[in-house]
Write a protein that holds these residues in place. Structure first.
Motif, PDB file in Angstrom:
ATOM      1  N   UNK A   6      10.346   4.061   5.092  1.00 23.69           N
ATOM      2  CA  UNK A   6       9.710   3.607   3.843  1.00 23.69           C
ATOM      3  C   UNK A   6       8.951   4.744   3.169  1.00 23.69           C
ATOM      4  N   UNK A   7       9.558   5.892   3.157  1.00 27.71           N
ATOM      5  CA  UNK A   7       8.886   7.087   2.647  1.00 27.71           C
ATOM      6  C   UNK A   7       9.737   7.771   1.586  1.00 27.71           C
ATOM      7  N   UNK A   8       9.064   8.178   0.534  1.00 21.95           N
ATOM      8  CA  UNK A   8       9.692   8.952  -0.534  1.00 21.95           C
ATOM      9  C   UNK A   8       9.045  10.333  -0.560  1.00 21.95           C
ATOM     10  N   UNK A  60      -2.833  15.690 -10.641  1.00 22.16           N
ATOM     11  CA  UNK A  60      -2.866  14.713  -9.558  1.00 22.16           C
ATOM     12  C   UNK A  60      -1.527  13.995  -9.571  1.00 22.16           C
ATOM     13  N   UNK A  61      -0.876  13.963  -8.443  1.00 22.25           N
ATOM     14  CA  UNK A  61       0.442  13.351  -8.324  1.00 22.25           C
ATOM     15  C   UNK A  61       0.294  11.983  -7.671  1.00 22.25           C
ATOM     16  N   UNK A  62       0.936  11.004  -8.305  1.00 19.31           N
ATOM     17  CA  UNK A  62       0.847   9.628  -7.857  1.00 19.31           C
ATOM     18  C   UNK A  62       2.228   9.101  -7.500  1.00 19.31           C
ATOM     19  N   UNK A  63       2.264   8.290  -6.471  1.00 19.43           N
ATOM     20  CA  UNK A  63       3.468   7.561  -6.109  1.00 19.43           C
ATOM     21  C   UNK A  63       3.374   6.163  -6.698  1.00 19.43           C
ATOM     22  N   UNK A  85       5.628  19.985  -0.490  1.00 24.08           N
ATOM     23  CA  UNK A  85       6.378  18.739  -0.355  1.00 24.08           C
ATOM     24  C   UNK A  85       5.385  17.587  -0.250  1.00 24.08           C
ATOM     25  N   UNK A  86       5.511  16.668  -1.168  1.00 21.29           N
ATOM     26  CA  UNK A  86       4.686  15.478  -1.166  1.00 21.29           C
ATOM     27  C   UNK A  86       5.418  14.345  -0.450  1.00 21.29           C
ATOM     28  N   UNK A  87       4.635  13.500   0.204  1.00 26.66           N
ATOM     29  CA  UNK A  87       5.183  12.323   0.869  1.00 26.66           C
ATOM     30  C   UNK A  87       4.446  11.084   0.382  1.00 26.66           C
ATOM     31  N   UNK A  88       5.154   9.991   0.322  1.00 28.61           N
ATOM     32  CA  UNK A  88       4.567   8.702  -0.041  1.00 28.61           C
ATOM     33  C   UNK A  88       5.150   7.656   0.889  1.00 28.61           C
ATOM     34  N   UNK A  89       4.287   7.058   1.690  1.00 26.85           N
ATOM     35  CA  UNK A  89       4.726   6.048   2.634  1.00 26.85           C
ATOM     36  C   UNK A  89       4.227   4.685   2.194  1.00 26.85           C
ATOM     37  N   UNK A  90       5.129   3.742   2.161  1.00 28.05           N
ATOM     38  CA  UNK A  90       4.813   2.386   1.737  1.00 28.05           C
ATOM     39  C   UNK A  90       4.644   1.472   2.946  1.00 28.05           C
ATOM     40  N   UNK A  91       3.704   0.560   2.826  1.00 30.14           N
ATOM     41  CA  UNK A  91       3.490  -0.444   3.866  1.00 30.14           C
ATOM     42  C   UNK A  91       2.988  -1.717   3.199  1.00 30.14           C
ATOM     43  N   UNK A  92       3.038  -2.793   3.937  1.00 29.23           N
ATOM     44  CA  UNK A  92       2.533  -4.032   3.385  1.00 29.23           C
ATOM     45  C   UNK A  92       3.545  -5.140   3.467  1.00 29.23           C
ATOM     46  N   UNK A 145       0.851  -1.197   0.000  1.00 26.68           N
ATOM     47  CA  UNK A 145       0.000   0.000   0.000  1.00 26.68           C
ATOM     48  C   UNK A 145       0.886   1.247   0.000  1.00 26.68           C
ATOM     49  N   UNK A 146       0.476   2.191  -0.796  1.00 26.96           N
ATOM     50  CA  UNK A 146       1.166   3.473  -0.884  1.00 26.96           C
ATOM     51  C   UNK A 146       0.193   4.577  -0.534  1.00 26.96           C
ATOM     52  N   UNK A 147       0.584   5.438   0.366  1.00 25.93           N
ATOM     53  CA  UNK A 147      -0.281   6.532   0.784  1.00 25.93           C
ATOM     54  C   UNK A 147       0.459   7.850   0.576  1.00 25.93           C
ATOM     55  N   UNK A 148      -0.124   8.693  -0.278  1.00 26.26           N
ATOM     56  CA  UNK A 148       0.476  10.000  -0.544  1.00 26.26           C
ATOM     57  C   UNK A 148      -0.172  11.059   0.337  1.00 26.26           C
ATOM     58  N   UNK A 149       0.568  12.110   0.570  1.00 29.11           N
ATOM     59  CA  UNK A 149       0.033  13.266   1.271  1.00 29.11           C
ATOM     60  C   UNK A 149       0.846  14.491   0.879  1.00 29.11           C
TER      61      UNK A 149
END
Length: 113
Positions: A76-78, A92-95, A19-26, A3-7
């Protein structure tokens, strides 16, 4: 499954920053590549910036010198630091992460006067 969650998206004036963040989990916390894409209304989704499998970075010509991709492996964040934003950066920005072609839900960035 990953799962990737952007903010971090929002509304900003030209010349501003976000500044955008994308945190990965799973299931897996290791990714060969992670990157940011964007899709403006009526246009195809395009690469903005990414880490390659070798750890290098690629940027779209339109954002070079203004955007910077970075990561915190422990979290785990970009991140995507966007400076000197222009109206044409509105999208719309996607990770995305690979392998597996995983995508986040997207976060809206609007640059307007």
């Amino acid at each position: 499954q990953v799962q990737l969650v952007e903010s971090g998206g929002g509304l900003v004036q030209p010349g501003g920053s976000l500044r955008l963040s994308c945190t990965a989990s799973g299931r897996s916390s290791r990714f060969n590549t992670m990157g940011w894409y964007r899709q403006a209304p009526g246009k195809q989704r395009e690469l903005v910036a990414q880490f390659t499998i070798f750890g290098n970075t690629n940027y779209a010509d339109s954002v070079k010198g203004r955007f910077t991709i970075s990561r915190d492996s422990a979290k785990n964040t970009v991140y995507l630091q966007m400076n000197s934003l222009k109206v044409e950066d509105t999208a719309v920005y996607y990770c995305k992460s690979d392998p597996g072609n995983y995508w986040g839900q997207g976060t809206q960035v609007t640059v307007t006067v």
